[in-house]
Scaffold this motif. Structure first.
Motif, short mmCIF file in Angstrom:
data_model
loop_
_atom_site.label_atom_id
_atom_site.label_comp_id
_atom_site.label_asym_id
_atom_site.label_seq_id
_atom_site.Cartn_x
_atom_site.Cartn_y
_atom_site.Cartn_z
N UNK A 10 -3.22 13.66 -2.78
CA UNK A 10 -2.70 14.81 -2.03
C UNK A 10 -1.71 14.33 -0.98
N UNK A 11 -1.00 15.30 -0.43
CA UNK A 11 -0.05 14.97 0.64
C UNK A 11 -0.79 14.39 1.85
N UNK A 12 -1.95 14.93 2.14
CA UNK A 12 -2.74 14.44 3.27
C UNK A 12 -3.15 12.98 3.04
N UNK A 13 -3.58 12.65 1.83
CA UNK A 13 -3.97 11.27 1.51
C UNK A 13 -2.77 10.33 1.65
N UNK A 14 -1.62 10.78 1.17
CA UNK A 14 -0.41 9.97 1.27
C UNK A 14 -0.02 9.74 2.73
N UNK A 72 0.81 -1.21 0.00
CA UNK A 72 0.00 0.00 0.00
C UNK A 72 0.85 1.27 0.00
N UNK A 73 1.93 1.28 0.76
CA UNK A 73 2.76 2.49 0.81
C UNK A 73 3.45 2.75 -0.53
N UNK A 74 3.85 1.72 -1.20
CA UNK A 74 4.46 1.87 -2.53
C UNK A 74 3.49 2.54 -3.49
N UNK A 75 2.26 2.03 -3.53
CA UNK A 75 1.26 2.58 -4.44
C UNK A 75 0.84 3.98 -4.03
N UNK A 76 0.76 4.25 -2.73
CA UNK A 76 0.43 5.60 -2.26
C UNK A 76 1.54 6.58 -2.64
N UNK A 77 2.79 6.16 -2.52
CA UNK A 77 3.92 7.02 -2.90
C UNK A 77 3.87 7.35 -4.39
N UNK A 134 -1.89 9.94 5.37
CA UNK A 134 -2.92 9.13 6.02
C UNK A 134 -2.69 7.65 5.74
N UNK A 135 -2.38 7.31 4.50
CA UNK A 135 -2.09 5.91 4.14
C UNK A 135 -0.83 5.43 4.84
N UNK A 136 0.20 6.28 4.89
CA UNK A 136 1.45 5.90 5.56
C UNK A 136 1.21 5.61 7.04
N UNK A 137 0.41 6.45 7.69
CA UNK A 137 0.09 6.24 9.10
C UNK A 137 -0.69 4.94 9.29
N UNK A 138 -1.60 4.65 8.39
CA UNK A 138 -2.39 3.41 8.48
C UNK A 138 -1.49 2.18 8.34
N UNK A 139 -0.53 2.24 7.42
CA UNK A 139 0.41 1.13 7.24
C UNK A 139 1.26 0.94 8.49
N UNK A 140 1.76 2.04 9.03
CA UNK A 140 2.59 1.97 10.24
C UNK A 140 1.81 1.40 11.41
N UNK A 141 0.59 1.87 11.60
CA UNK A 141 -0.26 1.39 12.68
C UNK A 141 -0.58 -0.09 12.52
N UNK A 142 -0.83 -0.52 11.30
CA UNK A 142 -1.17 -1.94 11.08
C UNK A 142 0.03 -2.85 11.37
#
Length: 67
Positions: A32-36, A18-23, A38-46
């Protein structure tokens, strides 16, 4: 005797990369930067949750980087 367990170097990209595709989406201007972030935080939390659910003695934190 106490046995401790942890994972050194847990993968940071997410189960389905997910982080690769978000990047890539952010770099192309499709997210947007916010979307990116948000996805990075979700990956880290998971990744933390997976380690906690595995009942490891130590959860690996502090090495998360954007690829």
């Amino acid at each position: 005797m106490t046995i401790t367990s942890h994972i050194l170097g847990y993968p940071c990209v997410g189960v389905k990369r997910e982080l690769k595709f978000a990047s890539e989406s952010y770099w192309k201007g499709k997210a947007t930067q916010v979307e990116f972030l948000t996805k990075a935080q979700a990956v880290e939390t998971s990744k933390w949750k997976v380690q906690i659910d595995a009942e490891l003695s130590f959860v690996t934190v502090g090495y998360f980087v954007f690829l």
